[in-house]
Write an enzyme that holds these catalytic residues in place. Structure first.
Site, short mmCIF file in Angstrom:
data_model
loop_
_atom_site.label_atom_id
_atom_site.label_comp_id
_atom_site.label_asym_id
_atom_site.label_seq_id
_atom_site.Cartn_x
_atom_site.Cartn_y
_atom_site.Cartn_z
N ALA A 111 -7.73 15.64 2.42
CA ALA A 111 -8.20 14.37 2.97
C ALA A 111 -9.55 13.97 2.41
CB ALA A 111 -8.27 14.44 4.49
N ILE A 153 0.85 -1.18 0.00
CA ILE A 153 0.00 0.00 0.00
C ILE A 153 0.88 1.23 0.00
CG2 ILE A 153 -0.27 -0.04 2.54
CD1 ILE A 153 -3.14 1.12 2.02
N GLU A 158 -5.84 -2.49 11.14
CA GLU A 158 -4.39 -2.48 10.99
C GLU A 158 -3.72 -2.30 12.35
OE1 GLU A 158 -0.82 0.26 9.02
OE2 GLU A 158 -2.87 0.42 8.26
N SER A 215 1.74 9.98 8.17
CA SER A 215 0.36 9.81 8.60
C SER A 215 -0.48 11.07 8.35
CB SER A 215 0.31 9.44 10.09
OG SER A 215 0.96 10.43 10.87
#
Length: 324
Positions: free
Chosen positions: A219, A163, A283, A172
């Protein structure tokens, strides 16, 4: 859960169902009460069928992974063949629905697999990243065509995944992503780069996070795409040298006018952020369970060493300072 044995193949078919605590479950000790934290048959959340899977997969790791892991650490990458062997035995995509091309087991069965890899110190094989973090995006949000085309090969270990989220200027912080995907007829054109991508060298299919909306917060304008090995303009950088997890290939990825067909868009355009928010908790849980398993293994390795190492007339485990 039933385990179907075909020759050396063991498949976990644990059907997800509401958790209930039977008398048998209540009699299972917690790891801290067992002779060893690595004993099979502990923890009330598991049952005998999970134990069968754990025993079978532990033997697989002992035979196919542990003897080769040191060499993989020197090479900086694992062998592709072990992925295919794991797929043939039913150890990949354990928690992906069977109708989507997965094994059809529950999440506890999937947890058995990544716990066993962690407790063996096999940090190079990121089966959990592949099976429990990346493939769920395809299974839950991909089209029927995408599932049929990709997931069976992913379950067989013939299509390894990665990914592409982190970038040189954004980890992040999804607001800082710079990789773009611009619509061009029936395709998208992707430009940008990713870094610290696990499975980056081996990956045959990469889920790439890219901007698709030029207005508003980044985002809320992100989309997910499948970029496949061999697409023109998709290049891999060098295999990065790390201080740990040396057997796992970690790479930079570069996208220069990569033309991706619209059918490789996962779900809807500009919905990528919401898909990731749905999936990232699993995750985190996967990473946490692996960390606990690795810690338990290190405790047992230490205890074993202290019992064997002799000094001052006896084993170190008998010394008062260490016992307390």
């Amino acid at each position: 859960m039933a385990h179907i044995v075909r020759g050396t193949r063991v498949l976990s078919r644990c059907v997800a169902r509401p958790f209930s605590m039977s008398a048998t479950n209540l009699n299972r000790p917690e790891p801290s009460s067992a002779p060893s934290m690595l004993d099979i048959g502990t923890r009330r959340i598991f049952n005998e069928e999970h134990d069968m899977l754990r025993e079978a997969f532990r033997k697989f790791v002992e035979a196919e992974v542990t003897p080769r892991h040191r060499q993989w650490e020197e090479d900086g990458v694992t062998g592709r063949d072990v992925w295919e062997k794991a797929g043939a035995a039913g150890y990949l995509n354990v928690n992906i629905p069977e109708e989507h091309g997965g094994v059809g087991g529950d999440f506890k069965s999937a947890t058995v697999v990544h716990e066993e890899l962690a407790s063996a110190g096999a940090s190079g094989l990121l089966f959990s990243l592949h099976s429990d973090i990346i493939v769920p995006y395809v299974s839950k949000y991909g089209s029927d065509e995408m599932r049929k085309r990709l997931i069976p090969a992913m379950t067989a270990g013939k299509c390894i995944t990665a990914i592409g989220m982190s970038e040189p200027g954004a980890g992040s912080d999804l607001q800082g992503l710079q990789t773009r995907a611009d619509r061009d007829g029936s395709d998208y054109i992707i430009n940008g780069s990713k870094t610290w991508i696990s499975n980056g060298q081996l990956a045959d299919a990469v889920v790439v996070v890219a901007k698709t909306c030029k207005e508003g917060k980044a985002a809320h304008g992100l989309s997910l795409f499948i970029v496949e090995r061999g697409m023109p303009g998709f290049e891999r950088g060098k295999n990065l040298v790390k201080i740990g997890m040396k057997a796992n290939d970690t790479s930079e990825l570069f996208f220069s006018d990569v033309r991706v067909p619209a059918m490789n868009l996962i779900g809807e355009e500009n919905r990528g952020f919401y898909y990731m928010m749905n999936e990232l908790p699993q995750e985190r849980l996967t990473v946490a369970t692996a960390a606990i398993s690795a810690s338990e293994a290190m405790f047992e390795w230490t205890r074993e060493y202290l019992a064997e190492r002799k000094a001052f007339g006896g084993p170190l485990s008998k010394m008062q300072l260490i016992r307390h």
